[in-house]
Design a protein around this motif. Structure first.
Motif, short mmCIF file in Angstrom:
data_model
loop_
_atom_site.label_atom_id
_atom_site.label_comp_id
_atom_site.label_asym_id
_atom_site.label_seq_id
_atom_site.Cartn_x
_atom_site.Cartn_y
_atom_site.Cartn_z
N UNK A 1 -7.87 5.64 -4.21
CA UNK A 1 -7.97 5.11 -2.85
C UNK A 1 -8.29 6.27 -1.92
N UNK A 2 -9.16 6.08 -0.95
CA UNK A 2 -9.46 7.17 0.00
C UNK A 2 -8.19 7.70 0.62
N UNK A 3 -8.16 9.02 0.80
CA UNK A 3 -6.95 9.66 1.32
C UNK A 3 -6.64 9.26 2.76
N UNK A 4 -7.64 8.81 3.49
CA UNK A 4 -7.39 8.45 4.88
C UNK A 4 -6.91 7.02 5.04
N UNK A 5 -6.75 6.27 3.94
CA UNK A 5 -6.26 4.91 4.03
C UNK A 5 -4.76 4.94 4.27
N UNK A 6 -4.23 4.12 5.18
CA UNK A 6 -2.79 4.16 5.48
C UNK A 6 -1.98 3.81 4.26
N UNK A 7 -0.84 4.44 4.10
CA UNK A 7 0.01 4.23 2.94
C UNK A 7 1.22 3.37 3.25
N UNK A 8 1.48 3.06 4.51
CA UNK A 8 2.64 2.26 4.87
C UNK A 8 2.23 1.15 5.83
N UNK A 9 2.89 0.04 5.73
CA UNK A 9 2.64 -1.07 6.63
C UNK A 9 3.83 -1.21 7.57
N UNK A 10 3.62 -1.84 8.73
CA UNK A 10 4.75 -2.03 9.65
C UNK A 10 5.86 -2.82 8.97
N UNK A 11 7.08 -2.35 9.18
CA UNK A 11 8.22 -3.04 8.60
C UNK A 11 8.62 -2.52 7.25
N UNK A 12 7.86 -1.56 6.69
CA UNK A 12 8.24 -1.00 5.40
C UNK A 12 9.48 -0.16 5.52
N UNK A 13 10.14 0.04 4.40
CA UNK A 13 11.31 0.89 4.39
C UNK A 13 10.87 2.33 4.55
N UNK A 14 11.74 3.21 4.97
CA UNK A 14 11.38 4.63 5.10
C UNK A 14 11.00 5.18 3.74
N UNK B 1 0.81 -1.21 0.00
CA UNK B 1 0.00 0.00 0.00
C UNK B 1 0.85 1.27 0.00
N UNK B 2 2.08 1.13 -0.41
CA UNK B 2 2.95 2.30 -0.45
C UNK B 2 2.53 3.21 -1.60
N UNK B 3 2.51 4.51 -1.34
CA UNK B 3 2.09 5.44 -2.37
C UNK B 3 3.19 5.70 -3.39
N UNK C 1 -2.75 12.19 -3.96
CA UNK C 1 -1.62 12.07 -3.03
C UNK C 1 -1.76 10.78 -2.25
N UNK C 2 -0.66 10.03 -2.10
CA UNK C 2 -0.70 8.80 -1.36
C UNK C 2 -1.35 7.65 -2.09
N UNK C 3 -1.63 7.81 -3.38
CA UNK C 3 -2.22 6.73 -4.17
C UNK C 3 -1.13 5.72 -4.56
N UNK C 4 -1.49 4.46 -4.74
CA UNK C 4 -0.46 3.46 -5.06
C UNK C 4 0.12 3.62 -6.45
#
Length: 258
Positions: free
Chosen positions: A240-253, A83-85, A178-181
């Motif tokens: 994708x809705x803008x309030x959906x998280x764009x990063x998951x735990x463990x993702x790179x910076x 889910x990274x943008x 913004x933040x779209x995949x």
């Protein structure tokens, strides 16, 4: 002695009376004033025509520049999560993305490009800036842009809109991206004259990656219109809705490239 008077006939004297002279001066002044007004109107219309032609040429050159930038936009993720943008920021008055660059671009042949609407002394200006893209370790949000170039300037209102495939399978236009995949399929540029409200370049849409034919810009167009264009390099961009998280735990910076 009778004196005889001789009558001496003198030739008649010809000339203009004062009234005739004043009338002639009045007529001459009217002719001169009319001629001056005619010359002034011709010169003014010529200047206006030249100015309009110059502004039209400027708009066409600006559209060509924007089309070249957006046509070479790259799909660069900000991390490796599902889910990274994508590295793309779109707002009504701003665009920022990564595109194929020229000789002055980064080591990967890419550069960060921004298009920003700025108001200076009551006039709107569309400014293009750029900077080399140095690779995945570079933070996209913090890239220092330079080399400003004025693409459009005048008493106009400039805005952008962005299209992706909605949940109903139709193209959905939004004033932000913004933040779209994935990148948007299309970007619309709207330029309106402030005095009349008329749209100066109606129907100005740009397809990213040439993955969407221009017919997809029609209102209510289905995602099926993509089948008539060039083969897509990426799957259709879904909004994708803008309030959906764009990063998951463990993702790179943010800034890491997949």
């Amino acid at each position: 002695m009778t004196s005889v008077r001789r009558r001496v006939d003198r030739p008649a004297e010809h000339g203009f009376t004062l009234i005739e002279v004043l009338a002639a001066l009045a007529i001459g002044a009217a002719v001169i004033a009319g001629t001056a007004a005619l010359i002034h109107n011709v010169a003014l219309n010529f200047d206006r025509g030249t100015g309009l032609a110059g502004k039209t040429d400027q708009l066409l050159l600006a559209v060509e520049r924007i089309a070249a930038d957006l046509g070479s936009a790259r799909q660069v993720p900000l991390g490796r999560g599902v889910k990274t943008g994508a590295a793309f920021v779109g707002a009504p008055g701003q665009l920022k993305f990564i595109a194929a660059g020229g000789p002055a671009s980064g080591p990967q042949g890419e550069e960060v490009v921004s298009l920003t609407v700025e108001d200076v002394d009551g006039a709107a200006r569309l400014i293009r800036r750029r900077a080399p893209w140095l690779g995945p370790r570079t933070l996209f949000e913090s890239v220092a842009l330079r080399d400003p170039i004025e693409l459009i300037e005048g008493q106009v209102d400039i805005s952008f809109a962005f299209a992706g495939v909605g949940t109903d399978g139709h193209l959905t236009w939004s004033d932000s991206w913004r933040g779209q995949p994935l990148l948007p399929l299309m970007v619309r540029l709207t330029i309106r004259d402030r005095a009349s409200g008329a749209e100066l370049l109606p129907g100005t849409e740009f397809a990213l990656h040439a993955g969407a034919p221009i017919g997809c810009a029609r209102a209510g167009a289905s995602a099926d219109c993509l089948k008539g264009g060039a083969p897509e390099q990426t799957p259709p961009a879904k909004v994708r809705p803008n309030n959906e998280p764009t990063n998951e735990p463990g993702n790179e910076p943010a800034g890491a490239r997949g």
